[in-house]
Write a protein that holds these residues in place. Structure first.
Motif: not given
Length: 695
Positions: A609-611, A642-644, A650-660, A676-684
């Protein structure tokens, strides 16, 4: 002699000296923390949407026509924000008193407010200061002093302005209505045997008792109709539309309503009934719907197969057309949470209307032939590839240029049953070849009238994760009108979308030489066809801008006939409203700082993954069908992560997302996946659409 506004020097002298000393003693220039009067007025007018004026002669001699502040001041005077009895000093520093003066005038609360302000007699604008304190906008200190000469910081001034803008753009309006007939107008109630809304012909007993010019009222499919007779023959009456101002002396109404598409009458753009309104045979009260799934309606229009998925909170339209080449033109428009607020008076100049809604738009042309033909292109020489690619696009005939009304939604307004809200959905799509663009927006649009002038209300939040793959123009038009007697009182129409311009570059390597060839074709299709050909690399340069036009009070409306119609072109390619994520140089769909193809560096696979400065996704919108799972592809991460380090929700029960980052669809609907990053500084964010199962 009128009193001129000025900063009182006895209070300002010492602070200015201190400020000057601080600036002089710093090693670098400090940012200004206050507004000048000129800056304040321009920001106030911009935020409030005040732009219109009629008088060309300057209201203030010190602000002539060539002054950049001229248009703003002229408009502010005619909206009563400024009073010509008081001078304006553009270079003066904004004080608390001048902010109170302009903001209370903007709010329009000219009442005899009572407030305990011990230094009110020292104020120049006493009425506005008293109102500012009485309304709670501003406060006195612990001594009960207002301190009119206090210099406001930008932060303080912005907070006051935001509060007032919110109050005038989003007032609380209880549902009320007062309608009375003109004294010389008499309306007879009749029982009709039949009525043709297209021709206006009524069949009724005792029709011979009426003459041209008489007004009759009757029930038609649960609605009261009023018509004017133009001629009669036996039991047949020929009638014409009745304009509200023709029969009503008083029209006063206000309120708000949330549009429920499940209860609405829906017609196709060419007038065919798609869904009958549930109110028609139930009076003013609507039946309770218990359906938990979206209702699907399908019809054909302009060569498109249209599927409408209708719920109580919104409507999703999917339109698909197959071209002769086999390419598919597609459009998806989802509109939710439609709220209409209004205030209308026939005689006074108090008129207001605002429409708010959320939309998601997905437009494009897809052509599967590229995947099937890429083997034919993989063995070609570089020059032969370029020639065949040009012929491929020339012969494909998969361009699109369509603008049409998709459907119209009509429903009575709760609390004011004589009123109906009409919402029209339009689609506009123009593309020269294979292309795609996805947009998500939160929108508010409307107007307020005062003193014969109109100010614009607008608020638009765009999803910066928009994606595109080729040059195109795509927009959705959403128009809402308020109707009385099936006649338009006032309306708002919003056209919102995006325009992209793409230049594709082929990097051709042949006989130890490198050549570049620029083409106005889809970079995505060119990349698919070039996959596997070692002598061809593809990149693209893209420019993209938002489109936003607002039209209020068309000529078909009563407000428009009163001269209150306007069109505002807010965002377009001329005012540099670019979409940052879609502007720049792209390789394999990824935005890069500069072209790497010239150095023959392949980026066709990303093992690492690029920076980047933010979290970047391979796509910011996905369609996942019920029971299916799709992974979210992370193409870039901020430095040090990193990805870890990513967390998915997810904002809705119509679709879920797992840790991967695997998204699974459960039921039809839409969801927003947060990465989001675990520290909450970056989100997409990625928008997920789960379409209704085909049944």
């Amino acid at each position: 002699m009128p009193r001129a506004f000025s900063i009182k020097k006895r209070h300002l002298y010492l602070p200015v000296l201190i400020l000057s000393f601080c600036l002089a003693s710093c090693g670098k220039k400090q940012p200004e923390t206050f507004y000048t009067v000129s800056e304040w007025l321009m920001k106030l007018c911009d935020q409030a949407g005040i732009t219109e004026y009629t008088q060309e002669k300057p209201y203030f001699l010190n602000i002539p026509e060539e002054d950049p502040l001229f248009a703003c001041v002229q408009a502010a005077v005619e909206w009563d924000v400024l009073d010509t009895a008081y001078a304006v000093e553009p270079g003066a520093i904004l004080t608390k008193e001048f902010a109170a003066y302009t903001l209370m005038n903007l709010r329009g609360l000219h009442q005899n407010a009572e407030a305990s302000v011990k230094d009110l007699q020292k104020c120049e604008y006493r009425k506005q200061v008293a109102e500012a304190v009485a309304s709670g906008l501003m406060k006195t200190d612990e001594r009960g002093l207002f301190e009119p000469d206090k210099i406001l910081s930008r932060e303080e001034a912005d907070a006051y302005l935001e509060t007032v803008i919110r109050a005038i753009n989003d007032p609380v309006l209880e549902n009320t209505m007062d309608i009375s007939l003109k004294k010389d107008v008499s309306i007879s109630t009749i029982d009709v045997t039949s009525y043709d809304p297209d021709t206006g012909i009524i069949e009724a007993a005792f029709a011979q008792n009426f003459k041209p010019g008489d007004y009759v009222s009757f029930l038609y499919e649960g609605e009261e109709m009023i018509r004017r007779i133009t001629s009669s023959e036996g039991n047949t009456l020929h009638t014409a539309d009745v304009l509200p101002e023709e029969v009503y002396d008083t029209i006063e109404m206000q309120g708000e309503t949330t549009i429920d598409p499940e209860k609405a009458e829906i017609t196709s753009g060419d007038g065919r009934l798609i869904q009958e309104g549930s109110w028609r045979y139930h009076g003013a009260s609507h039946p309770v719907h218990t359906a938990s799934r979206a209702t699907k309606r399908t019809f054909e229009i302009h060569g498109y197969t249209v599927s409408l998925y209708i719920t109580s909170t919104g409507i999703r339209a999917e339109a698909v057309k197959t071209k002769q080449s086999g390419a598919e033109v597609f459009a998806m428009l989802r509109i939710d949470d439609i709220l209409v607020k209004y205030r209308f008076s026939k005689d006074s100049e108090s008129r207001y209307m605002k429409v708010s809604f959320d939309t998601e738009e997905d437009f494009g042309i897809r052509d599967s032939r590229a995947e099937k033909l890429k083997g034919d292109f993989s063995s070609l020489s570089a020059s032969a590839f370029a020639a065949k690619l040009s012929g491929f696009f020339k012969d494909s005939k998969d361009a699109a240029d369509d603008t049409f009304t998709l459907c119209t939604i009509r429903i009575p307004i709760a609390g004011n049953p004589a009123l109906t809200a009409n919402m029209k959905l339009d689609l506009e799509l123009s593309a020269s070849g294979t292309a795609k663009i996805v947009l998500t927006q939160e929108s508010e649009a409307g107007f307020e009238c005062r003193n014969g002038k109109t100010r614009m209300i607008r608020s638009f939040k765009h999803d910066e994760g928009a994606e595109a793959s080729a040059g195109m123009r795509a927009a959705a038009g959403i128009g809402v009108s308020l109707d009385l007697l099936r006649q338009n009182l006032m309306d708002v129409h919003v056209t919102a979308g995006a325009n992209t311009d793409v230049t594709t570059t082929l990097h051709l390597y042949e006989n130890d030489e490198k050549h570049e060839q620029k083409m106005s074709v889809s970079s995505e299709t060119a990349s698919i066809l070039a996959d596997g050909n070692p002598d061809v690399l593809v990149c693209a340069d893209m420019q993209a801008n938002w489109i936003l036009d607002i039209r209020v009070n068309s000529s078909a409306s009563l407000a428009g006939r009163m001269g209150l119609g306007h069109t505002f072109s807010i965002l377009n390619e001329k005012n540099n409203t670019i979409i940052p994520s879609l502007c720049g140089h792209f390789e394999n769909g990824h935005k890069v700082a500069a072209c790497t193809r010239r150095n023959r560096i392949l980026l066709d696979s990303f093992e690492e993954v690029r920076t980047a400065g933010k979290i970047c996704l391979d796509t910011y919108s996905m369609i996942v069908r019920t029971g299916e799972s799709r992974p979210l592809i992370i193409s870039a991460l901020p430095e040090g992560y990193t990805k870890d380090d990513l967390r998915y929700t997810s904002s809705s029960s119509c679709a879920s997302v797992n840790a991967q980052g695997n998204v699974t669809a459960h039921t039809s609907g839409s969801a927003k996946i947060s990465i989001c990053t675990s520290d909450g500084k970056h989100c997409a964010y990625c928008s997920i659409l789960v379409p209704q199962d085909e049944t």
